[in-house]
Enzyme design. Sequence first.
Site, PDB file in Angstrom:
ATOM      1  CE1 TYR A 154      -3.642   2.574   0.571  1.00  0.00           C
ATOM      2  CE2 TYR A 154      -2.387   3.281   2.493  1.00  0.00           C
ATOM      3  CZ  TYR A 154      -3.416   3.487   1.590  1.00  0.00           C
ATOM      4  OH  TYR A 154      -4.213   4.596   1.713  1.00  0.00           O
ATOM      5  CG  ASP A 249       5.923   3.845   0.595  1.00  0.00           C
ATOM      6  OD1 ASP A 249       6.209   4.666   1.496  1.00  0.00           O
ATOM      7  OD2 ASP A 249       4.758   3.577   0.267  1.00  0.00           O
ATOM      8  CE  LYS A 277       1.282   5.276   8.162  1.00  0.00           C
ATOM      9  NZ  LYS A 277       1.290   4.457   6.974  1.00  0.00           N
TER      10      LYS A 277
HETATM   11  C1  LIG Z   1       0.601   4.891   5.596  1.00  0.00           C
HETATM   12  C2  LIG Z   1       1.339   4.600   4.352  1.00  0.00           C
HETATM   13  C3  LIG Z   1       1.214   5.428   3.220  1.00  0.00           C
HETATM   14  C4  LIG Z   1       0.213   6.545   3.144  1.00  0.00           C
HETATM   15  O1  LIG Z   1       0.470   7.559   4.067  1.00  0.00           O
HETATM   16  P1  LIG Z   1      -0.727   8.569   4.460  1.00  0.00           P
HETATM   17  O2  LIG Z   1      -0.075   9.559   5.364  1.00  0.00           O
HETATM   18  O3  LIG Z   1      -1.778   7.714   5.115  1.00  0.00           O
HETATM   19  O4  LIG Z   1      -1.221   9.179   3.196  1.00  0.00           O
HETATM   20  C5  LIG Z   1       2.036   5.177   2.135  1.00  0.00           C
HETATM   21  N1  LIG Z   1       2.917   4.157   2.150  1.00  0.00           N
HETATM   22  C6  LIG Z   1       3.041   3.333   3.203  1.00  0.00           C
HETATM   23  C7  LIG Z   1       4.059   2.237   3.166  1.00  0.00           C
HETATM   24  C8  LIG Z   1       2.242   3.511   4.330  1.00  0.00           C
HETATM   25  O5  LIG Z   1       2.358   2.665   5.362  1.00  0.00           O
END
Ligand SMILES: *Cc1c(COP(=O)(O)O)cnc(C)c1O
Length: 438
Positions: A154, A249, A277
Amino acid sequence: MSSTASGNARMNREKSQQIFAKAKQLMPGGVNSPARAFGGVGGDPIVFDRAEGAYLYDVDGNKYIDYIGSWGPMILGHRHPRVVDAVKRAADRAFSFGAPSVGENILAQLIIDLVPSIEMVRLVNSGTEATMSAIRVARGFTGRAGIVKFAGNYHGHVDSLLVAAGSAAATLGVPNSPGVTPGTTQDTHIGRYNDVPHLEQLFAQHGSEIAAVIFEPVVGNMGCVIPSPEFLRSLREITRKHGALLICDEVMTGFRVSIGGAQQLYGIEPDLTTLGKIVGGGMPIGAYGGRADVMKHVLPAGKVFQAGTLSGNPIATAAGIATLEQLRETPPYEYLEKISAQLEAGLAREATQANIPHVITRVGSMLTLFFSSVRPQDWETASQSNTARYASYFWGLADRGIYMPCSQYEALFISAAHTPEDIEATIRSAAEVFKTLA
Ligand SMILES: *Cc1c(COP(=O)(O)O)cnc(C)c1O
């Protein structure tokens, strides 16, 4: 829903239920992000009032040990004094300038110092913005359209990445949300996590059209799934060979699995990295960065458009700076490893004793207990878990004051504020719950 799937009489959640009933009339599904809606465990979401250290307090006054940490950001625990202080001082100066401020330099410098592959960075407001922008930059830089993402990974709700995003459909270019047009996803190729031959095959067919490969270096979004060393090595080799960029990511893993993220832990050398995060310490920040020659293509240094009214917001950057400085000066990683290993060992012991088939995956303070006998290494194997059993486990623990992720397919997070006693209490409660599941 049965009583086990929506909580039982052990805890009064009347106020929570009333507030959520109202929320459903006001917001789609009663939430502002679907991961909170308890779709994976049934029953009403718990409505929270405040948090302190490792604990959450709901609106009915029930206390919980928190194992989601706002889905990752709260690695220091809630309301760490240093972060609270930084936010208060920032709020006394300005909420937003829409113009440069020195906090942006400080946070950018911290990111560049801490994340090995980042030479230049741009601050945004969420992880989604970070991945969306990194993809655009990769396409602008290479002049190519194609991207590769892996089933079950994701990357936020970016249109072109909402394909096989934790869904079983691993079909090329088929979007898994209404409103995402086939045209938007036609350049998205779906890989299989940890499957090197499949990746080689994708590049053999489409290599000259692929701008970038984006991946989670430890997957958190299909439960915790660990990359094989061969997979990580081949990601770098294949992209380099074909002139595609590698986008790591690290929105979840950044500053979590080590101070320099998964790239430091595993020695990955990505061209671009996305963060979110923890980088905002609980405030809305994302960031993307990497090779300076690539980042110089971003407007106004270059021509790839990307902007944000609130980007580099002084209050959010203050929270991010305080969090990263605290992590750098007092690294919690050894402690996190110790108490996370304690939780892993305790859960494994009790589940085994209760004859519950299970696999536990863990990297540092990210952990998933899969109700499955197959060790997950991609979406296909991860998705074989007994999700009904997970729902009972979730509610059994919630009713004992332990707040786990409300889905089998989300990793749990441990913070530096958790004590060995919190971990022991969690293991004892899990032991009780496992007996009710057998
Ligand atoms: C949480 C997450 C996202 C998206 O971040 P948001 O701040 O919710 O838009 C993208 N990539 C990874 C790996 C994530 O865990």
